[in-house]
Write an enzyme that holds these catalytic residues in place. Structure first.
Site, PDB file in Angstrom:
ATOM      1  N   ASP A   8      36.090  25.897 -15.463  1.00 40.73           N
ATOM      2  CA  ASP A   8      36.456  27.298 -15.301  1.00 40.73           C
ATOM      3  C   ASP A   8      35.399  28.054 -14.499  1.00 40.73           C
ATOM      4  O   ASP A   8      34.192  27.851 -14.680  1.00 40.73           O
ATOM      5  CB  ASP A   8      36.597  27.969 -16.663  1.00 40.73           C
ATOM      6  CG  ASP A   8      37.786  27.446 -17.444  1.00 40.73           C
ATOM      7  OD1 ASP A   8      38.550  26.642 -16.895  1.00 40.73           O
ATOM      8  OD2 ASP A   8      37.942  27.840 -18.610  1.00 40.73           O
TER       9      ASP A   8
ATOM     10  N   ASP B 184      48.308  23.057 -18.839  1.00 34.97           N
ATOM     11  CA  ASP B 184      46.877  23.041 -19.134  1.00 34.97           C
ATOM     12  C   ASP B 184      46.572  22.038 -20.253  1.00 34.97           C
ATOM     13  O   ASP B 184      47.015  22.210 -21.383  1.00 34.97           O
ATOM     14  CB  ASP B 184      46.458  24.455 -19.554  1.00 34.97           C
ATOM     15  CG  ASP B 184      44.965  24.648 -19.560  1.00 34.97           C
ATOM     16  OD1 ASP B 184      44.238  23.647 -19.557  1.00 34.97           O
ATOM     17  OD2 ASP B 184      44.530  25.814 -19.569  1.00 34.97           O
TER      18      ASP B 184
ATOM     19  N   GLY C 147      39.206  19.375 -13.190  1.00 38.38           N
ATOM     20  CA  GLY C 147      38.598  18.435 -12.266  1.00 38.38           C
ATOM     21  C   GLY C 147      38.155  17.130 -12.887  1.00 38.38           C
ATOM     22  O   GLY C 147      37.527  16.311 -12.216  1.00 38.38           O
ATOM     23  N   TRP C 148      38.490  16.898 -14.150  1.00 41.01           N
ATOM     24  CA  TRP C 148      38.116  15.636 -14.781  1.00 41.01           C
ATOM     25  C   TRP C 148      39.105  14.547 -14.374  1.00 41.01           C
ATOM     26  O   TRP C 148      40.241  14.793 -13.991  1.00 41.01           O
ATOM     27  CB  TRP C 148      38.089  15.788 -16.303  1.00 41.01           C
ATOM     28  CG  TRP C 148      37.097  16.800 -16.781  1.00 41.01           C
ATOM     29  CD1 TRP C 148      35.825  16.977 -16.324  1.00 41.01           C
ATOM     30  CD2 TRP C 148      37.294  17.787 -17.790  1.00 41.01           C
ATOM     31  NE1 TRP C 148      35.213  18.014 -16.996  1.00 41.01           N
ATOM     32  CE2 TRP C 148      36.085  18.529 -17.906  1.00 41.01           C
ATOM     33  CE3 TRP C 148      38.359  18.137 -18.634  1.00 41.01           C
ATOM     34  CZ2 TRP C 148      35.923  19.575 -18.814  1.00 41.01           C
ATOM     35  CZ3 TRP C 148      38.187  19.169 -19.536  1.00 41.01           C
ATOM     36  CH2 TRP C 148      36.991  19.884 -19.625  1.00 41.01           C
TER      37      TRP C 148
END
Length: 439
Positions: free
Chosen positions: A223, A163, A202-203
């Site tokens: 999120d 993450d 998703g960046w």
């Protein structure tokens, strides 16, 4: 005066210039998926964060494994039990602390939990991040990727959620590719295979390049919130169920066996009571629709609720083996939106055995009549087809006309349709066979 040879040379030069121009204008080819041979179907299981946050320990994990066996979740396909942030001993930068498990929370260590899961036909996942610290401020993996990959493998860990939320939120695409490539390479050198989840909200158009690095699944959006259809984005960040669904339209081509678009964790069973997740919860129908959609688009399905306390309706939703089978279909096709009539949408995908799964979604506020036609919506020449309702577990018969049914507000009806061969007299083969058996 220009002779023929000069004209020919000029034409060659012009075509060369045009070729260069077209080549530069064409989109760059996407890197072929790099495979570690894992996650040939999307990971299905449980993750600790949405209910427990960093307040996790050995007892919770053991009780979760036992509960998933007792309530039928394991047998329905839920085999991953994933520790999120908070298993680490230290908060603070990696330069100041080693990466170790917290001996108070996990007195027998992570390898004990991995063995406990493996002995019961399940798998254990763990969490880290590419920065000096993780999202919750614990020690990260920056500069120690090979060391940490080796440690996770030695522990018997089967899944890594990696993450980058805090350390690389605004990082350029090239830097993102580097950090996930580094960990992917480190994991692939281990004899024990570990599924890699690149969690970056998703960046950076991550779906375009993650598979080429050997990543098994990647988040396509921010999120999820515990909402079905909240107006806008909570706190200008969270996506509700329909936001996540819409985010994935057009990204289907990037996913397949071994590399999946991840729509974030399942919110079924949270009921607005999550200690970590914003949202007021959803209705039973909305949670069931959410589950159906994630199955159809082949998203990993990791339950965020406390599985020790699931109510009967939530448990029946999660353990519908016919719906889980869509998610785990070996063909790995992703459902496409084949029709959009405003609030009424149709999604469909072909399955490994040649049948099709069809989902009718009513996003509107009132019950609506919806129609599905294999010829019109799938461009499939099905003159006769059988249809099965996967939530009612009931065969609905044979059709040679479009299928029509009512769909409640925020409901998704899910069907499996099969083309029926016809005999010379025009009857379907299955009809003829049934009549022969009845004689």
């Amino acid at each position: 005066m220009v002779n023929k040879k000069q004209k020919f040379a000029g034409l060659i030069w012009m075509f060369a210039l045009l070729s260069v121009a077209f080549a530069s204008a064409a989109p760059a080819a996407q890197p072929a998926p790099r495979s570690n041979g894992l996650a040939q179907t999307p990971p299905v299981g449980w993750s600790s964060w949405n209910n427990f946050g960093d307040d996790i320990n050995e007892q919770i994990v053991i009780e979760t494994i036992d509960a998933m066996i007792a309530n039928g979740m394991r047998d329905a396909g839920y085999v991953f039990v994933n520790l999120d942030d908070g298993w680490q001993r230290y908060k603070g930068a990696r330069r100041d602390h080693p990466l170790e498990f917290d001996p108070k929370k996990f007195p027998r260590g992570i390898s004990y939990l991995a063995d406990y899961a493996h002995q019961r036909g399940m798998k254990l996942g763990i969490y880290s991040g590419p920065g000096q610290t993780t999202c919750a401020g614990y020690t990260g993996s920056e500069g120690h990727e090979a060391e940490d990959a080796r440690m996770f493998a030695n522990w018997g860990v089967d899944h890594l959620k990696y993450d980058s939320c805090c350390s690389h939120r605004e990082a350029p695409k090239e830097e993102l590719q580097k950090i996930f490539r580094t960990m992917s390479n480190a994991l692939m050198t281990q004899k024990h295979g570990i599924v890699l989840h690149a969690c970056h909200c998703g960046w950076g158009d991550i779906w375009e390049w993650a598979a080429g690095l050997g990543v098994n699944h990647w988040r396509i959006g921010q999120d999820i919130s515990d909402d079905f259809n909240y107006p806008g984005n909570r706190e200008q960040y969270y996506f509700d169920v329909l936001d996540q669904l819409d985010r994935g339209v057009g990204l289907e081509k990037y996913a397949g066996p071994g590399h999946w678009n991840d729509y974030d964790m399942l919110i079924v069973g949270l009921d607005g009571q999550s200690k970590q997740l914003v949202g007021t919860g959803a209705s039973n129908i909305e949670y069931r629709t959410h589950f159906s959609l994630w199955a159809m688009v082949s998203s990993p399905m990791l339950v965020g609720a406390d599985v020790r306390k699931l109510d009967q309706y939530s448990l029946e939703t999660l353990t519908n083996k016919e719906i889980v089978a869509l998610n785990q279909d070996p063909a790995g096709n992703i459902a496409h939106k084949v029709r959009d009539d405003g609030d009424l949408e149709v999604f469909a995908r072909e399955l490994a055995d040649g049948s099709h799964a069809v989902l009718l979604l009513n996003r509107g506020a009132a019950t609506a009549t919806m129609t599905f036609s294999p010829r019109a919506d799938l461009q499939a020449p099905m003159d006769r087809y059988s249809i099965r309702d996967l939530w009612k577990h009931r065969d609905l018969g044979t059709y040679d006309i479009p299928f029509t049914t009512e769909v409640q507000s925020h409901e998704a009806r899910v069907f499996r349709i099969r083309q029926l061969a016809t005999s010379a007299n025009g009857r379907s083969v299955s009809d003829a066979a049934e009549q022969e058996l009845a004689r």
